[in-house]
Design a protein around this motif. Structure first.
Motif, mmCIF file in Angstrom:
data_model
loop_
_atom_site.group_PDB
_atom_site.id
_atom_site.type_symbol
_atom_site.label_atom_id
_atom_site.label_comp_id
_atom_site.label_asym_id
_atom_site.label_seq_id
_atom_site.Cartn_x
_atom_site.Cartn_y
_atom_site.Cartn_z
ATOM 1 N N VAL A 177 -2.405 60.638 63.532
ATOM 2 C CA VAL A 177 -1.571 59.532 64.162
ATOM 3 C C VAL A 177 -0.663 59.215 65.130
ATOM 4 C CG1 VAL A 177 -1.324 57.042 64.448
ATOM 5 C CG2 VAL A 177 -3.323 57.699 62.772
ATOM 6 N N PHE A 178 0.292 60.197 64.755
ATOM 7 C CA PHE A 178 1.607 60.905 65.303
ATOM 8 C C PHE A 178 1.667 61.907 66.685
ATOM 9 C CE2 PHE A 178 4.476 64.276 66.632
ATOM 10 C CZ PHE A 178 6.273 63.102 65.298
ATOM 11 N N THR A 179 0.864 62.434 66.486
ATOM 12 C CA THR A 179 0.139 63.135 67.724
ATOM 13 C C THR A 179 -0.407 62.558 68.801
ATOM 14 O OG1 THR A 179 -0.746 64.966 66.386
ATOM 15 C CG2 THR A 179 -1.387 64.990 68.890
ATOM 16 N N ARG A 180 -1.536 61.380 68.363
ATOM 17 C CA ARG A 180 -2.382 60.400 69.401
ATOM 18 C C ARG A 180 -0.855 59.557 69.818
ATOM 19 N NH1 ARG A 180 -7.766 58.499 68.544
ATOM 20 N NH2 ARG A 180 -7.776 60.961 68.056
ATOM 21 N N ALA A 181 0.002 59.098 69.549
ATOM 22 C CA ALA A 181 1.065 57.839 69.709
ATOM 23 C C ALA A 181 2.113 59.155 70.799
ATOM 24 C CB ALA A 181 2.163 57.952 68.717
ATOM 25 N N ILE A 182 2.243 60.232 70.552
ATOM 26 C CA ILE A 182 2.810 61.137 71.584
ATOM 27 C C ILE A 182 2.500 61.431 72.530
ATOM 28 C CG2 ILE A 182 3.768 63.392 72.115
ATOM 29 C CD1 ILE A 182 4.427 63.771 68.802
ATOM 30 N N ILE A 183 0.579 61.272 73.150
ATOM 31 C CA ILE A 183 -0.166 61.779 74.096
ATOM 32 C C ILE A 183 -0.187 60.091 74.624
ATOM 33 C CG2 ILE A 183 -2.245 62.334 74.499
ATOM 34 C CD1 ILE A 183 -2.601 63.949 72.164
ATOM 35 N N ILE A 184 0.248 59.408 74.024
ATOM 36 C CA ILE A 184 -0.221 57.763 75.308
ATOM 37 C C ILE A 184 0.696 57.595 75.877
ATOM 38 C CG2 ILE A 184 -0.269 55.517 74.391
ATOM 39 C CD1 ILE A 184 -1.988 55.781 73.232
ATOM 40 N N THR A 185 1.929 57.858 74.818
ATOM 41 C CA THR A 185 3.483 58.148 74.925
ATOM 42 C C THR A 185 4.006 58.516 76.168
ATOM 43 O OG1 THR A 185 4.106 57.074 72.791
ATOM 44 C CG2 THR A 185 6.079 57.564 74.514
ATOM 45 N N VAL A 186 3.128 60.099 76.284
ATOM 46 C CA VAL A 186 3.414 61.160 77.380
ATOM 47 C C VAL A 186 2.829 60.764 78.466
ATOM 48 C CG1 VAL A 186 3.036 63.671 78.144
ATOM 49 C CG2 VAL A 186 3.699 62.267 75.986
ATOM 50 N N SER A 187 2.005 60.012 78.390
ATOM 51 C CA SER A 187 1.278 59.437 79.956
ATOM 52 C C SER A 187 2.175 58.414 80.999
ATOM 53 C CB SER A 187 -0.191 59.179 79.188
ATOM 54 O OG SER A 187 0.470 57.008 78.477
ATOM 55 N N ASN A 188 3.400 57.855 80.696
ATOM 56 C CA ASN A 188 3.578 57.439 81.347
ATOM 57 C C ASN A 188 4.964 58.058 80.763
ATOM 58 O OD1 ASN A 188 4.732 55.167 83.325
ATOM 59 N ND2 ASN A 188 5.075 53.815 81.592
ATOM 60 N N THR B 204 0.266 54.646 57.940
ATOM 61 C CA THR B 204 -0.211 55.648 59.357
ATOM 62 C C THR B 204 0.341 54.731 60.903
ATOM 63 O OG1 THR B 204 -1.953 55.847 58.037
ATOM 64 C CG2 THR B 204 -2.350 56.085 60.226
ATOM 65 N N GLY B 205 0.616 53.692 60.436
ATOM 66 C CA GLY B 205 1.011 52.951 61.560
ATOM 67 C C GLY B 205 2.356 53.832 62.037
ATOM 68 N N GLU B 206 3.014 53.262 60.738
ATOM 69 C CA GLU B 206 4.678 53.861 61.333
ATOM 70 C C GLU B 206 5.009 55.537 61.669
ATOM 71 O OE1 GLU B 206 8.417 53.471 60.848
ATOM 72 O OE2 GLU B 206 7.315 51.984 61.038
ATOM 73 N N MET B 207 3.931 56.003 60.936
ATOM 74 C CA MET B 207 3.982 57.531 61.919
ATOM 75 C C MET B 207 3.668 58.060 63.125
ATOM 76 S SD MET B 207 4.474 59.628 59.346
ATOM 77 C CE MET B 207 4.239 61.152 60.091
ATOM 78 N N GLY B 208 3.042 56.479 63.701
ATOM 79 C CA GLY B 208 2.887 56.520 65.118
ATOM 80 C C GLY B 208 3.490 55.570 66.065
ATOM 81 N N ALA B 209 4.733 55.263 64.979
ATOM 82 C CA ALA B 209 5.646 54.552 65.620
ATOM 83 C C ALA B 209 6.641 55.585 65.799
ATOM 84 C CB ALA B 209 6.345 53.538 64.828
#
Length: 202
Positions: free
Chosen positions: A109-120, A34-39
């Motif tokens: 988690v993949f989607t949430r990681a995208i949102i957090i990254t897009v936040s900057n 799951t963590g890797e999907m976020g990565a």
């Protein structure tokens, strides 16, 4: 140039930010996969940012009013995620879709990681500055810039994979109470990152 980009990227990774904290949290809660999907989600957006910077589109968002709007948007995203994470530990529903225990699958988690990254998105301007400096000072070709950017991107997936691995090991040794405390700390960190982004000059 790939190696140069990788080494430069690793230096940037050492400045721990909200993305790194999030990947560790997800791996500690739900395991390495799951963590890797976020990565992978983070790497995808970083790759798009780098491509946009190389193409020279950064000039479009390098305007005062646009940068201010993007900064406010990014700060709000991080603060909302942080508040939701903290309240979730006390079983208080802030925004149901953001509850970390309600993530149905690794795709969440993949989607949430995208949102957090897009936040900057102002990261694009940073990369544009780096690439223009490389082109002018080191007199290198556009092709070499692409290789440099690819090397930097490799450092992202490499570093975040290590973070996910560490987080997954932590899951095996940490009790539920400790993980809850960790999540509260993560929430406060996300809020702090958001506040810092809001007051940061653009």
């Amino acid at each position: 140039m790939i190696l140069k980009g990788f080494k430069f990227g690793m230096l940037l990774q050492l400045a721990i930010g909200p993305v790194c904290v999030f990947i560790f949290q997800m791996a500690a809660l739900k395991g390495f996969y799951t963590g890797e999907m976020g990565a992978l989600g983070v790497t995808l957006i970083d790759g798009l940012f780098i491509i946009v910077a190389i193409l020279g589109i950064a000039s479009i968002i390098d305007r005062e009013n646009i940068k201010v709007c993007l900064k406010i948007f990014g700060a709000l995203v991080l603060v909302v995620f942080g508040i939701s994470t903290i309240l979730d530990q006390f079983h208080i529903i802030f925004l149901p879709s953001l509850g970390i225990y309600n993530i149905p699958s690794s795709s969440g988690v993949f989607t949430r990681a995208i949102i957090i990254t897009v936040s900057n998105p102002l990261t694009i301007i940073f990369w544009a500055g780096i690439f223009s400096t490389k082109l002018s000072e080191e007199n290198i070709r556009k092709q070499d810039i692409c290789l440099f950017g690819f090397g930097a991107l490799l450092s992202t997936i490499f570093f975040l994979t290590l973070i996910a691995l560490i987080g997954s090991f932590a899951k095996a040794f940490l009790s539920i109470n400790i993980i809850q405390i960790l999540n509260i700390i993560v929430g406060f960190l996300l809020i702090c990152f958001g506040i810092r982004m809001f007051f940061k000059k653009v």
